[in-house]
Design a protein around this motif. Sequence first.
Motif, mmCIF file in Angstrom:
data_model
loop_
_atom_site.group_PDB
_atom_site.id
_atom_site.type_symbol
_atom_site.label_atom_id
_atom_site.label_comp_id
_atom_site.label_asym_id
_atom_site.label_seq_id
_atom_site.Cartn_x
_atom_site.Cartn_y
_atom_site.Cartn_z
ATOM 1 N N SER A 134 -67.914 -24.229 89.124
ATOM 2 C CA SER A 134 -67.570 -24.567 87.740
ATOM 3 C C SER A 134 -68.800 -24.455 86.865
ATOM 4 O O SER A 134 -69.939 -24.419 87.358
ATOM 5 C CB SER A 134 -67.003 -25.989 87.658
ATOM 6 O OG SER A 134 -68.016 -26.940 87.951
ATOM 7 N N ALA A 135 -68.575 -24.429 85.551
ATOM 8 C CA ALA A 135 -69.686 -24.316 84.616
ATOM 9 C C ALA A 135 -70.599 -25.534 84.684
ATOM 10 O O ALA A 135 -71.827 -25.417 84.639
ATOM 11 C CB ALA A 135 -69.154 -24.130 83.196
ATOM 12 N N ASP A 136 -70.016 -26.723 84.804
ATOM 13 C CA ASP A 136 -70.830 -27.938 84.856
ATOM 14 C C ASP A 136 -71.733 -27.956 86.092
ATOM 15 O O ASP A 136 -72.908 -28.331 86.002
ATOM 16 C CB ASP A 136 -69.929 -29.168 84.854
ATOM 17 C CG ASP A 136 -69.291 -29.421 83.493
ATOM 18 O OD1 ASP A 136 -69.867 -28.974 82.488
ATOM 19 O OD2 ASP A 136 -68.217 -30.048 83.437
ATOM 20 N N LEU A 137 -71.204 -27.562 87.239
ATOM 21 C CA LEU A 137 -72.017 -27.538 88.453
ATOM 22 C C LEU A 137 -73.091 -26.455 88.386
ATOM 23 O O LEU A 137 -74.183 -26.620 88.933
ATOM 24 C CB LEU A 137 -71.130 -27.338 89.677
ATOM 25 C CG LEU A 137 -70.235 -28.532 90.041
ATOM 26 C CD1 LEU A 137 -69.352 -28.198 91.233
ATOM 27 C CD2 LEU A 137 -71.086 -29.767 90.340
ATOM 28 N N LEU A 138 -72.792 -25.350 87.715
ATOM 29 C CA LEU A 138 -73.804 -24.312 87.537
ATOM 30 C C LEU A 138 -74.933 -24.822 86.650
ATOM 31 O O LEU A 138 -76.109 -24.531 86.899
ATOM 32 C CB LEU A 138 -73.184 -23.050 86.944
ATOM 33 C CG LEU A 138 -74.152 -21.885 86.702
ATOM 34 C CD1 LEU A 138 -74.882 -21.499 87.988
ATOM 35 C CD2 LEU A 138 -73.403 -20.677 86.136
ATOM 36 N N ILE A 139 -74.594 -25.583 85.622
ATOM 37 C CA ILE A 139 -75.628 -26.168 84.764
ATOM 38 C C ILE A 139 -76.529 -27.094 85.576
ATOM 39 O O ILE A 139 -77.757 -27.066 85.452
ATOM 40 C CB ILE A 139 -74.984 -26.924 83.583
ATOM 41 C CG1 ILE A 139 -74.302 -25.936 82.630
ATOM 42 C CG2 ILE A 139 -76.034 -27.733 82.819
ATOM 43 C CD1 ILE A 139 -73.461 -26.598 81.554
ATOM 44 N N LEU A 140 -75.918 -27.919 86.443
ATOM 45 C CA LEU A 140 -76.701 -28.811 87.295
ATOM 46 C C LEU A 140 -77.607 -28.026 88.239
ATOM 47 O O LEU A 140 -78.773 -28.392 88.462
ATOM 48 C CB LEU A 140 -75.773 -29.723 88.090
ATOM 49 C CG LEU A 140 -75.045 -30.814 87.300
ATOM 50 C CD1 LEU A 140 -74.084 -31.573 88.207
ATOM 51 C CD2 LEU A 140 -76.045 -31.773 86.664
ATOM 52 N N ALA A 141 -77.073 -26.944 88.807
ATOM 53 C CA ALA A 141 -77.886 -26.127 89.704
ATOM 54 C C ALA A 141 -79.042 -25.475 88.954
ATOM 55 O O ALA A 141 -80.164 -25.383 89.478
ATOM 56 C CB ALA A 141 -77.016 -25.071 90.384
ATOM 57 N N ARG A 142 -78.779 -25.005 87.745
ATOM 58 C CA ARG A 142 -79.846 -24.411 86.937
ATOM 59 C C ARG A 142 -80.914 -25.457 86.600
ATOM 60 O O ARG A 142 -82.106 -25.160 86.576
ATOM 61 C CB ARG A 142 -79.263 -23.828 85.651
ATOM 62 C CG ARG A 142 -78.442 -22.569 85.854
ATOM 63 C CD ARG A 142 -79.318 -21.350 86.009
ATOM 64 N NE ARG A 142 -79.878 -20.923 84.732
ATOM 65 C CZ ARG A 142 -80.792 -19.965 84.615
ATOM 66 N NH1 ARG A 142 -81.262 -19.353 85.683
ATOM 67 N NH2 ARG A 142 -81.245 -19.606 83.424
ATOM 68 N N ALA A 143 -80.486 -26.696 86.337
ATOM 69 C CA ALA A 143 -81.455 -27.753 86.068
ATOM 70 C C ALA A 143 -82.311 -28.022 87.310
ATOM 71 O O ALA A 143 -83.534 -28.209 87.208
ATOM 72 C CB ALA A 143 -80.731 -29.020 85.635
ATOM 73 N N ALA A 144 -81.680 -28.035 88.492
ATOM 74 C CA ALA A 144 -82.434 -28.221 89.734
ATOM 75 C C ALA A 144 -83.420 -27.072 89.950
ATOM 76 O O ALA A 144 -84.553 -27.284 90.409
ATOM 77 C CB ALA A 144 -81.478 -28.328 90.918
ATOM 78 N N LEU A 145 -83.007 -25.873 89.618
ATOM 79 C CA LEU A 145 -83.919 -24.735 89.695
ATOM 80 C C LEU A 145 -85.116 -24.933 88.777
ATOM 81 O O LEU A 145 -86.248 -24.561 89.113
ATOM 82 C CB LEU A 145 -83.183 -23.446 89.309
ATOM 83 C CG LEU A 145 -82.345 -22.779 90.393
ATOM 84 C CD1 LEU A 145 -81.477 -21.678 89.779
ATOM 85 C CD2 LEU A 145 -83.227 -22.203 91.480
ATOM 86 N N GLY A 146 -84.877 -25.527 87.604
ATOM 87 C CA GLY A 146 -85.973 -25.783 86.682
ATOM 88 C C GLY A 146 -86.982 -26.764 87.243
ATOM 89 O O GLY A 146 -88.200 -26.566 87.119
ATOM 90 N N VAL A 147 -86.494 -27.837 87.880
ATOM 91 C CA VAL A 147 -87.404 -28.814 88.477
ATOM 92 C C VAL A 147 -88.221 -28.156 89.590
ATOM 93 O O VAL A 147 -89.440 -28.350 89.687
ATOM 94 C CB VAL A 147 -86.615 -30.020 89.019
ATOM 95 C CG1 VAL A 147 -87.562 -30.995 89.714
ATOM 96 C CG2 VAL A 147 -85.875 -30.728 87.881
ATOM 97 N N ALA A 148 -87.559 -27.374 90.441
ATOM 98 C CA ALA A 148 -88.284 -26.675 91.507
ATOM 99 C C ALA A 148 -89.254 -25.650 90.931
ATOM 100 O O ALA A 148 -90.390 -25.502 91.415
ATOM 101 C CB ALA A 148 -87.290 -25.996 92.452
ATOM 102 N N GLY A 149 -88.829 -24.930 89.895
ATOM 103 C CA GLY A 149 -89.701 -23.951 89.272
ATOM 104 C C GLY A 149 -90.943 -24.578 88.672
ATOM 105 O O GLY A 149 -92.011 -23.953 88.636
#
Length: 525
Positions: free
Chosen positions: A110-125
Motif C-alpha cells: 500500500s501507499a502508506d506502507l511504502l511511505i514508511l519503508a521510504r522513511a526507514a530507508l532515509g534513516v538508514a541512508g
Amino acid sequence: MVSLNEGLDTCVARPRAGIKAWAGLAVLALPTVLLGLDVTILYLALPALAADLQPSSTQALWIMDAYGFMIAGFLITMGTLGDRIGRRRLLMLGATAFAVASVAAAYAPSADLLILARAALGVAGATLMPSTLALISNLFGDVRQRALAIGVWATMFALGMALGPVVGGVLLAHFWWGAAFLVAVPVVAVLLIAAPLLLPEYRAPRAGRLDLLSVLLSLAAILPAVYGVKELAKAGLGPVPLLALALGALMVAVFVRRQQRLTDPLLDMRLFGSRTFNAALVVLLVGLVGVSGVMLLVTQYLQLVAGLTPLAAGLWMGPPALMMVLAGIMAPLLARRIRPGYVVGAVLVLSTLGYWLLASVEVNASGVGMAIAGFSLVYLGLGTIAALGTDLVVGAAPADKAGSASAMSEMVQELGVALGVALLGSLATLVYRAQVGATLSDGEVAEVAGIVEESLWATVSAGESLPAGVLLEAQQAFTAGLSVTAMVGGIGTFGLALLAVVALRHVGVVGEEEPGAMARESCSP
C-alpha cells in the motif's frame, strides 16, 4: 588568504595516498551511487507505482520525499555517532539496514506502507552518507588528492541521481516498480565484503558520549519544520503549518543553546564561525532546491507529455548525466588554478541558461531536445557545486570534526532535494490546476474534472475515456507549470552565482595551505 582547506588539521605532514586508498574510494562509491539512485529512481517509476497503489497526490509527494526528509533529520546524529563508534562500523551497520528497508519497500502492498519503508530507508541512508564522506578525509591527507577524491565522491552521488531515471526505465521495461528498490541488495553485499579489507576504521580521539537529549532536540527541530513546509506547499497559509514552523524554529534555538553549553556537543557550533563553511552550505542548499524541483517535472514531461516509454525517457537522461560527471571531475582540477568561487559562479551562469531553455519547452516535436539541452546545463551546475561545495564544507573543519561537517553538507543537500520536490513540485501543481480549471467548466468535460485536476498522470491513465482535446489541454497545462518552475529556478540560480563569486572570493585555489582557527586549536595539546 583563506584556502580551500580552511580549518584542516595540517600540523603534521600528510603523505600522498596510494593504490589502496583509491581502491577504498571505489568501495565508498558503491553506497554513494546507491544513495543517489534512491533519490531519483522513483521519478520514472511513479506513474506505474501510482497505477498499482493508487496514492493520493499528497501520498505521492510523501513517497518521493519522505526518504530525503528523514535523511536530513538524522544526518547530524549519525555524523557524530560515526565519530564516536567508528565510521567504518557505522557504514556497515547502516548498509545492512538499508538493504532490509529496500526489500520492504519493494514489496510494500500500500501507499502508506511504502511511505514508511521510504522513511526507514532515509534513516538508514543517514548512517551511510557522512560515513562515506568522512572516511575520505582519513584516506586522503594530501589537499589536492582529497579535493579530487571528494569530486569523485560527489560525482558518484550526482551520477546516482542522474542514473536513477535510466536504471528505473530499464527495470520498468522488464519488471514491476518494486524492482527499483532491489538494486540495493547486491550493492550492499559487495560493500560488506570489501569494506573491512580496504577501509580504515576511525574514531575521534577525544569524542565523548552521545547526548540523547540533543538527538531528540534535533529531530524536534527538523521534523515540525518539514511538516510545516509540506502543509504550506499543499494547502497554503494556515494555522497548522505556521504553528509547526514556529515550533521548529523554537526547537532550533533550544538545540543551538544546548550545543553551545555542552563539552561534547552533537554539533560543534564553532563550525559556523567559518564564512567558507556557511557560504558553501547555502550554495548546496539553494542549488539542490532548483535542480530537484525541475528534475521531477522533466522526467514526467518525457513520459506524460512527449509520450516516451520509461526506458526511452531514461536513456534521454543520459546526456545530463554525462555533463554532471564531467563537471564533478573537471571542477576540482580547474579549482587548482582558478578560485573555487569563480568556478562555481561561472558554471551557475551556464545553468541559468539551462533553466531558461526549460522555461521555453512546449508541447511539440522539438520539446524533448530543448528539455534535455536545458537540463544538461542544469546538471553541469549540479556537478560543480556538489564537488566544490562539499570540499569547501569538509575542508573548513578539523579532522576530528569531519563527521559533523560531512553530516551538515549532506543534510543541506538532502533537504534541498526534498524542498525542491515539495515546493517547486507544488508550484507546478498550482499552475497546472489553474490552467486546466478554465477548460473544465461544463457538460461532459465537467464530469471528468476530478480526474484531470488531480494530476497529469491520472489524466493519462484515464486515456480514451476522456473527451476529445482534454488530454492535450492537460499536457499544455503541465508544460506551463514546468515553465514557471524553471523560471523560478533560473532566478534563484543566477542569484546563487553572484553569491558564490562574492562570498567565496576569499577562498584560494586548491593546494594553498593555511590552517584556520579550529585547525590550530586542534593541534594544541
